[in-house]
Design a protein around this motif. Structure first.
Motif, short mmCIF file in Angstrom:
data_model
loop_
_atom_site.label_atom_id
_atom_site.label_comp_id
_atom_site.label_asym_id
_atom_site.label_seq_id
_atom_site.Cartn_x
_atom_site.Cartn_y
_atom_site.Cartn_z
N THR A 19 -5.55 -8.94 6.84
CA THR A 19 -4.42 -9.77 6.41
C THR A 19 -4.91 -10.78 5.39
O THR A 19 -5.90 -11.49 5.63
CB THR A 19 -3.80 -10.52 7.60
N ARG B 294 -3.06 -5.44 -2.09
CA ARG B 294 -2.56 -4.37 -1.24
C ARG B 294 -3.47 -3.15 -1.32
O ARG B 294 -3.65 -2.42 -0.34
CB ARG B 294 -1.14 -4.04 -1.66
N HIS C 189 -2.45 0.69 3.81
CA HIS C 189 -1.12 0.82 4.41
C HIS C 189 -0.98 -0.01 5.68
O HIS C 189 0.13 -0.42 6.04
CB HIS C 189 -0.83 2.29 4.74
N HIS C 190 -2.07 -0.23 6.38
CA HIS C 190 -2.00 -0.88 7.68
C HIS C 190 -2.36 -2.36 7.63
O HIS C 190 -2.32 -3.03 8.67
CB HIS C 190 -2.91 -0.16 8.68
N THR D 225 -1.87 -6.34 5.74
CA THR D 225 -0.73 -7.20 5.42
C THR D 225 -1.08 -8.14 4.28
O THR D 225 -2.16 -8.75 4.28
CB THR D 225 -0.30 -8.04 6.65
N TYR E 124 6.48 -1.67 -1.29
CA TYR E 124 5.50 -1.83 -0.22
C TYR E 124 6.15 -2.52 0.98
O TYR E 124 6.66 -3.63 0.86
CB TYR E 124 4.32 -2.68 -0.68
N ASP E 125 6.08 -1.90 2.14
CA ASP E 125 6.67 -2.53 3.32
C ASP E 125 5.72 -3.50 4.01
O ASP E 125 6.11 -4.19 4.96
CB ASP E 125 7.16 -1.48 4.32
N ASN E 126 4.48 -3.57 3.54
CA ASN E 126 3.52 -4.49 4.16
C ASN E 126 3.13 -5.63 3.21
O ASN E 126 2.12 -6.31 3.43
CB ASN E 126 2.27 -3.75 4.63
N HIS F 156 4.71 -9.16 1.83
CA HIS F 156 5.79 -10.10 2.12
C HIS F 156 5.69 -11.30 1.17
O HIS F 156 4.60 -11.86 1.00
CB HIS F 156 5.71 -10.58 3.56
N GLU G 46 5.79 -11.40 10.51
CA GLU G 46 4.89 -10.33 10.94
C GLU G 46 3.43 -10.77 11.05
O GLU G 46 2.58 -10.03 11.53
CB GLU G 46 4.96 -9.15 9.96
#
Length: 226
Positions: free
Chosen positions: A45, A61, A66-67, A69, A90-92, A94, A108
């Motif tokens: 993260t 990223r 993918h895993h 944050t 990208y869904d991870n 923010h 998250e």
């Protein structure tokens, strides 16, 4: 004329800053280097303080995969909209609105599990750069990484013409831009803030790496914390 706030200024020029952030020769390579200096691994993260239009977020990223944050924090609405557009696939990743000195994190993200903090071209805008660095180090904790990249006067042998251009850029990018004379030169004030931030980061580190880029104007400091 009323003084324009920093949020109004950077919001008004969001398009231009986005172009500069992505297209200036040498800057994309610098952003890749700053992301690499965070020493990230897949699943980590990372929080970027003052993410602006999001130019660093795709590079971060790439490192967390993918895993992991990625969280970008900035206080200017129009700037953040561009960052959201850039990272919408990208869904991870923010993007949240807030003050880099008191950053909110995405729901998250567990604020005890931040592996690295990146701040590029940010500390010169803060009232207490060293204090902000302290807070970022506390957020990351032992064995985490904090990376700073900032523009200041070059110390290279060819510095005079480079620094003349640098001074003009600082004045044009510091609200308000209508002043011709300053009681305190903005570029010297900026230098002092950047020196304070980078030196304080060194005091918190177990391992440090310093580099200069873009004709010696950009200082990159990466630290693994004690």
């Amino acid at each position: 004329m009323e003084t324009e706030t920093a949020q109004e200024f950077y919001g008004r020029w969001a398009g231009l800053y986005d172009l500069i952030a992505r297209r200036t020769p040498g800057i994309p390579a610098l952003r890749r280097r700053a992301a690499a200096a965070c020493q990230l691994e897949p699943g980590d993260t990372v929080v970027e303080m003052g993410c602006g239009t999001g130019a660093n977020l795709p590079y971060l990223r790439e490192h967390v995969g993918h895993h992991g944050t990625v969280v970008g924090v900035d206080f200017t609405g129009p700037v953040l909209e561009r960052a959201r557009e850039l990272t919408s696939e990208y869904d991870n990743v923010h993007v949240v609105r807030g003050d880099a000195t008191q950053p909110p994190l995405a729901p998250e993200v567990d604020d005890t599990a931040v592996d690295a903090v990146l701040a590029t071209f940010v500390v010169g805008m803060l009232d207490d750069p060293a204090g902000a660095v302290d807070d970022w180090c506390d957020l990351v904790g032992p064995d985490g990484n904090v990376v700073l990249a900032n523009a200041a006067r070059s110390q290279e042998w060819y510095a005079p013409p480079v620094n003349a251009v640098f001074r003009a850029i600082v004045i044009l990018s510091t609200p308000p831009t209508t002043k011709l004379r300053y009681e305190n030169e903005p570029h010297l004030h900026l230098d002092a803030k950047i020196d304070a931030a980078h030196e304080h980061l060194r005091t918190r580190s177990a391992a440090i790496a310093d580099e200069t880029h873009v004709f010696g104007v950009v200082r990159l400091t990466g630290a693994r914390l004690e």
